[in-house]
Design a protein around this motif. Structure first.
Motif, PDB file in Angstrom:
ATOM      1  N   ASP A  45       0.810  -1.214   0.000  1.00  0.00           N
ATOM      2  CA  ASP A  45       0.000   0.000   0.000  1.00  0.00           C
ATOM      3  C   ASP A  45       0.851   1.275   0.000  1.00  0.00           C
ATOM      4  N   CYS A  46       2.149   1.137  -0.232  1.00  0.00           N
ATOM      5  CA  CYS A  46       3.043   2.303  -0.239  1.00  0.00           C
ATOM      6  C   CYS A  46       2.889   3.099  -1.533  1.00  0.00           C
ATOM      7  N   ASP A  47       3.434   4.310  -1.515  1.00  0.00           N
ATOM      8  CA  ASP A  47       3.636   5.092  -2.731  1.00  0.00           C
ATOM      9  C   ASP A  47       4.910   4.516  -3.340  1.00  0.00           C
ATOM     10  N   LEU A  48       4.779   3.722  -4.396  1.00  0.00           N
ATOM     11  CA  LEU A  48       5.915   2.957  -4.920  1.00  0.00           C
ATOM     12  C   LEU A  48       7.052   3.848  -5.410  1.00  0.00           C
ATOM     13  N   ASP A  49       6.721   4.950  -6.078  1.00  0.00           N
ATOM     14  CA  ASP A  49       7.787   5.855  -6.533  1.00  0.00           C
ATOM     15  C   ASP A  49       8.591   6.397  -5.350  1.00  0.00           C
ATOM     16  N   ARG A  50       7.888   6.786  -4.309  1.00  0.00           N
ATOM     17  CA  ARG A  50       8.556   7.306  -3.115  1.00  0.00           C
ATOM     18  C   ARG A  50       9.363   6.209  -2.420  1.00  0.00           C
ATOM     19  N   ALA A  51       8.794   5.019  -2.340  1.00  0.00           N
ATOM     20  CA  ALA A  51       9.490   3.898  -1.691  1.00  0.00           C
ATOM     21  C   ALA A  51      10.791   3.578  -2.421  1.00  0.00           C
ATOM     22  N   VAL A  52      10.770   3.612  -3.749  1.00  0.00           N
ATOM     23  CA  VAL A  52      11.987   3.347  -4.529  1.00  0.00           C
ATOM     24  C   VAL A  52      13.023   4.430  -4.242  1.00  0.00           C
ATOM     25  N   ARG A  53      12.615   5.698  -4.306  1.00  0.00           N
ATOM     26  CA  ARG A  53      13.544   6.812  -4.046  1.00  0.00           C
ATOM     27  C   ARG A  53      14.151   6.706  -2.652  1.00  0.00           C
ATOM     28  N   GLN A  54      13.306   6.499  -1.653  1.00  0.00           N
ATOM     29  CA  GLN A  54      13.810   6.466  -0.286  1.00  0.00           C
ATOM     30  C   GLN A  54      14.641   5.218  -0.017  1.00  0.00           C
ATOM     31  N   SER A  55      14.305   4.127  -0.664  1.00  0.00           N
ATOM     32  CA  SER A  55      15.109   2.905  -0.517  1.00  0.00           C
ATOM     33  C   SER A  55      16.502   3.121  -1.076  1.00  0.00           C
ATOM     34  N   LEU A  56      16.586   3.726  -2.252  1.00  0.00           N
ATOM     35  CA  LEU A  56      17.897   3.986  -2.847  1.00  0.00           C
ATOM     36  C   LEU A  56      18.718   4.895  -1.947  1.00  0.00           C
ATOM     37  N   GLY A  57      18.087   5.912  -1.382  1.00  0.00           N
ATOM     38  CA  GLY A  57      18.799   6.793  -0.469  1.00  0.00           C
ATOM     39  C   GLY A  57      19.261   6.053   0.778  1.00  0.00           C
ATOM     40  N   ALA A  58      18.394   5.193   1.305  1.00  0.00           N
ATOM     41  CA  ALA A  58      18.729   4.452   2.530  1.00  0.00           C
ATOM     42  C   ALA A  58      19.846   3.449   2.310  1.00  0.00           C
ATOM     43  N   VAL A  59      19.914   2.896   1.123  1.00  0.00           N
ATOM     44  CA  VAL A  59      20.934   1.887   0.821  1.00  0.00           C
ATOM     45  C   VAL A  59      22.242   2.522   0.366  1.00  0.00           C
TER      46      VAL A  59
END
Length: 153
Positions: A45-59
């Protein structure tokens, strides 16, 4: 006693204490994620675009060489494949090179020992059944840069 289940992510030592307390109280169910580093959990149920961006930043922030880098991503099965496709698209856009160049997204590892460790764990992951979907090899250039690692289990 009203609590029926505990979920905990953290150290093995603390997890053992939680498990013992759960058993001694009302034998409540317990889920433990122990000993791992910084899991990032992504639900459908996430905002997938945001999840991808934030995941890349977190990793990848500071090449993953910081104490709070997301060491593992758990993605709900229903969105897993689309999430991986989007991450690969974004990773392919990353410029790897001289960290003094502001256009560079990912510089070299800080130590050769760290680079060697990354290469080793990529190999171990594949040997243990992970599917390497992108990168995972040292770049053919001077310095100690490895291409971005991506595993799918």
């Amino acid at each position: 006693m009203d609590v029926r289940k505990i979920g905990f992510t953290g150290s093995t030592e603390v997890g053992k204490g939680i498990m013992k307390s759960c058993a001694e109280s009302n034998a409540k169910r317990v889920s433990l994620e122990l000993g791992g580093k910084s899991p990032l959990i992504i639900f459908r149920d996430c905002d997938l675009d945001r999840a991808v961006r934030q995941s890349l930043g977190a990793v990848f922030f500071n090449k993953g060489e910081n104490c709070i880098a997301a060491g593992r991503l758990f993605v709900e099965r229903q969105i897993h494949d689309e999430f991986i496709e989007r991450v690969i698209e974004e990773v392919k856009k990353m410029k790897i090179g001289d960290p003094l160049d502001r256009s560079v997204s990912h510089g070299p590892q800080n130590h050769k020992a760290h680079l060697d460790s990354l290469i080793h764990y990529i190999k171990v992951g594949v040997e243990e059944g992970a599917n390497l979907v992108y990168g995972g090899k040292r770049l053919d250039r001077p310095g100690i840069t490895v291409c971005v690692n991506m595993f799918v289990k």
